[in-house]
Enzyme design. Structure first.
Site, short mmCIF file in Angstrom:
data_model
loop_
_atom_site.label_atom_id
_atom_site.label_comp_id
_atom_site.label_asym_id
_atom_site.label_seq_id
_atom_site.Cartn_x
_atom_site.Cartn_y
_atom_site.Cartn_z
N HIS A 1 0.80 14.42 9.32
CA HIS A 1 1.80 13.43 9.97
C HIS A 1 2.88 14.18 10.52
O HIS A 1 3.70 14.91 10.07
CB HIS A 1 2.55 12.35 8.70
CG HIS A 1 1.31 11.89 7.79
ND1 HIS A 1 0.79 10.65 8.25
CD2 HIS A 1 0.87 12.19 6.85
CE1 HIS A 1 0.04 10.33 7.26
NE2 HIS A 1 0.01 11.23 6.28
N HIS B 1 -5.96 6.42 4.39
CA HIS B 1 -5.54 7.09 3.20
C HIS B 1 -6.22 6.02 2.14
O HIS B 1 -5.87 4.81 2.22
CB HIS B 1 -4.03 6.83 2.95
CG HIS B 1 -3.16 7.93 3.79
ND1 HIS B 1 -3.72 8.29 5.22
CD2 HIS B 1 -2.39 8.93 3.44
CE1 HIS B 1 -2.95 9.34 5.70
NE2 HIS B 1 -2.01 9.46 4.34
N GLU C 1 -5.44 7.86 -3.20
CA GLU C 1 -4.21 8.89 -3.37
C GLU C 1 -3.49 8.19 -4.57
O GLU C 1 -3.24 9.00 -5.80
CB GLU C 1 -3.20 8.74 -2.40
CG GLU C 1 -2.09 9.64 -2.37
CD GLU C 1 -1.08 9.54 -1.32
OE1 GLU C 1 -1.32 8.55 -0.50
OE2 GLU C 1 0.29 10.62 -1.30
ZN LIG Z 1 -0.84 11.37 4.45
#
Ligand SMILES: [Zn+2]
Length: 530
Positions: free
Chosen positions: A212, A389, A392
């Site tokens: 990012h 994503h 996670e």
């Molecule tokens: Zn990330």
């Protein structure tokens, strides 16, 4: 020298070993005992013994081992002989002994074997002894012996079928292609120390696929940009900013992360941010980057979309001129609703020439991928690559959803996919790349201890796992720091580290030609690293 090597195939060696057996047979010498000199003489001896028995000559057979070491004068190598016990117990003076090796080179091994055997057998030493080798190198012979039987005379550097140590990966690929595919996943030479491993990682060509750009804002730059843009921040010094980066939970991280974003105001700010990351990545031997940016984090505070993308794209162009290629992925903040994501995609339409894909980031739990099904479908119709994503902090079901509902080309993180065996099999079979972020996982307590990180389990399960830095300014390091930390914690072997680097290109959105070029660069690096 490399071109002087003669590579002997397993089939050639077997055929020559049978030929050698025929020569013994035709000579009329019928051994009662056959001794292969371990290692090279073992496969040859087995074939000769097999052929003799086929023709009715049955004999006892065994392997003995010799090893050479520097003698007292450091000039003449001395040879030790092992495993003679059985022969000493069974041999008699009327026996006929056939000594077999793959090559008669200096002759010192066989000479030492016969001398030691005579010494220890005394009156039981067989009177009939013959030597048979597939290859004979007369110019290298340092003894008074010579083989009674040999198939080829040669001066070349012979590489036998089993030999892979001492060969470069390229030589193995070219001359032992059947072995190369298997060896790829087996250990090569491992590292003598953690320092050696870190050195190897430092120069290893790699791609970064999970970064990012806002997460690369270092405290120094945050402080400098706040000053340049007269943005009020609650920190009096770089040290105070650095202290705020020492968060211990997700909320504290998000607080400082969004506070950091507030200093990014102008096109030049986004250029400087991106250029600083790229310079840092280049220092880590990163050859290709796929960068996330969060336009919603900027447009919602009044910074124009054009300002954000203009600065990032200009820095990527500058890096491209230096040979670092890139793709740009626009992320939707998943804690906002799908309408906001749709509006962001609308804003991006004039810039699709520089946007390669869309992603999904920010707080995962409670915001499943399916929430963004329509905007992802529209992005796909626009020809954009899709990532998200998933897994996670969220459950394996989110990974399933990212695949089934969004149709992603890559999974970011994916750690919790390991909780679902069927999902693991599906990811492995489909060659789905996972962009794993070890230091991020540790800092955000996705894993309590890096030694428990699932990266090796991912590799062992055949997953296309990669190593990435996520938000390097906040999580404790750039891509090489991530490699080193996880390699140290899991004691990763060289082949595993190389596989991770190969995966980073294989899982990228580069074209096949570029992927092949980068994979060849990895091979060259590994070969040169020795
Ligand atoms: Zn990330």
């Amino acid at each position: 020298m490399a071109d002087d090597k003669v590579y002997i195939s397993a089939n050639e060696l077997l055929a020559d070993s049978f030929r050698l057996g025929n020569m013994v047979l035709e000579s009329g010498f019928a051994p009662t005992h056959l001794v292969g000199i371990w290692r090279g003489g073992a496969p040859v001896g087995i074939a000769v013994q097999e052929l003799l028995e086929y023709h009715g000559v049955v004999c006892d057979h065994i392997a003995v081992r010799t090893s050479s070491y520097s003698g007292i004068d450091q000039q003449t190598p001395e040879v030790r002989v092992f495993a003679l016990g059985y022969l000493i117990d069974t041999l008699g003076p009327d026996d006929r002994l056939l000594v077999i090796d793959d090559v008669f080179d200096s002759g010192r091994s066989i000479e030492a074997f016969l001398r030691e055997l005579a010494l220890r057998c005394r009156h039981n030493m067989p009177r009939g002894v013959r030597i048979a080798t597939v290859y004979y190198k007369p110019t290298r012979n340092r003894t008074a012996l010579k083989p009674d039987f040999f198939v080829h005379q040669s001066d070349a550097w012979l590489v036998f079928p089993h030999e892979v140590n001492g060969l470069t990966l390229d030589e193995i690929r070219r001359h032992k292609p059947e072995a190369a595919a298997i060896l790829q996943r087996a250990p090569m030479t491992d590292f003598a120390s953690a320092v050696d491993r870190a050195d190897f990682i430092a120069g290893l060509p790699k791609a970064e696929l999970h970064l990012h750009i806002e997460g690369s804002l270092e405290p120094e730059m945050l402080f400098a940009l706040a000053k340049r843009n007269a943005v009020a921040i609650p920190f009096e010094s770089v040290e105070a900013v650095r202290a705020a980066y020492e968060f211990s939970n997700l909320q504290d991280f998000l607080d400082i992360y969004y506070q950091g974003m507030s200093v990014l105001q102008t096109e030049q700010d986004f250029f400087d941010l991106t250029a600083a990351y790229l310079a840092r990545a280049e220092a880590d031997a990163v050859r290709h980057v796929e960068i996330f940016f969060d336009p919603q984090g900027h447009t919602e505070r009044g910074v124009a979309f054009a300002v954000v993308i203009g600065g990032i794209a200009r820095a990527l162009d500058a890096a491209r001129a230096r040979g670092v290629t890139s793709r740009l992925i626009m992320c939707f903040l998943r804690h906002l609703d799908e309408a906001a994501a749709e509006a962001t995609l609308d804003e991006a339409l004039p810039y699709l020439a520089v946007i390669d894909g869309v992603g999904l980031d920010s707080s995962e739990v409670g915001h499943p991928p399916a929430k963004f099904a329509r905007v992802f479908a529209r992005a796909r119709a626009l020809g954009l690559k899709l990532v998200a994503h998933a897994g996670e902090e969220g459950p394996p079901a989110y990974v399933h959803e990212a695949l089934d509902v969004l149709g992603v080309d890559r999974i970011d993180h994916g750690n919790r996919a390991l909780e679902d065996a069927a999902l693991v099999a599906r990811l492995a079979t489909g060659g789905m790349c996972l962009t794993v972020c070890p230091l991020s996982n540790h800092k955000l307590c996705v894993v309590d201890d890096l030694a428990a990180h699932p990266l090796r389990r991912m590799l062992d399960a055949g997953l296309v796992a990669t190593v990435n830095s996520d938000d390097p300014a906040y999580f404790g390091g750039y891509v090489n720091a991530n490699f080193v930390a996880v390699a140290d914690a899991l004691d990763l072997r060289r082949d595993e580290i190389v596989a991770l680097a190969r995966n980073s290109f294989a899982g990228s959105f580069l074209g096949e030609t570029d992927k092949a070029r980068h994979l060849a660069a990895i091979d060259a690096y590994v070969a040169q690293a020795g």
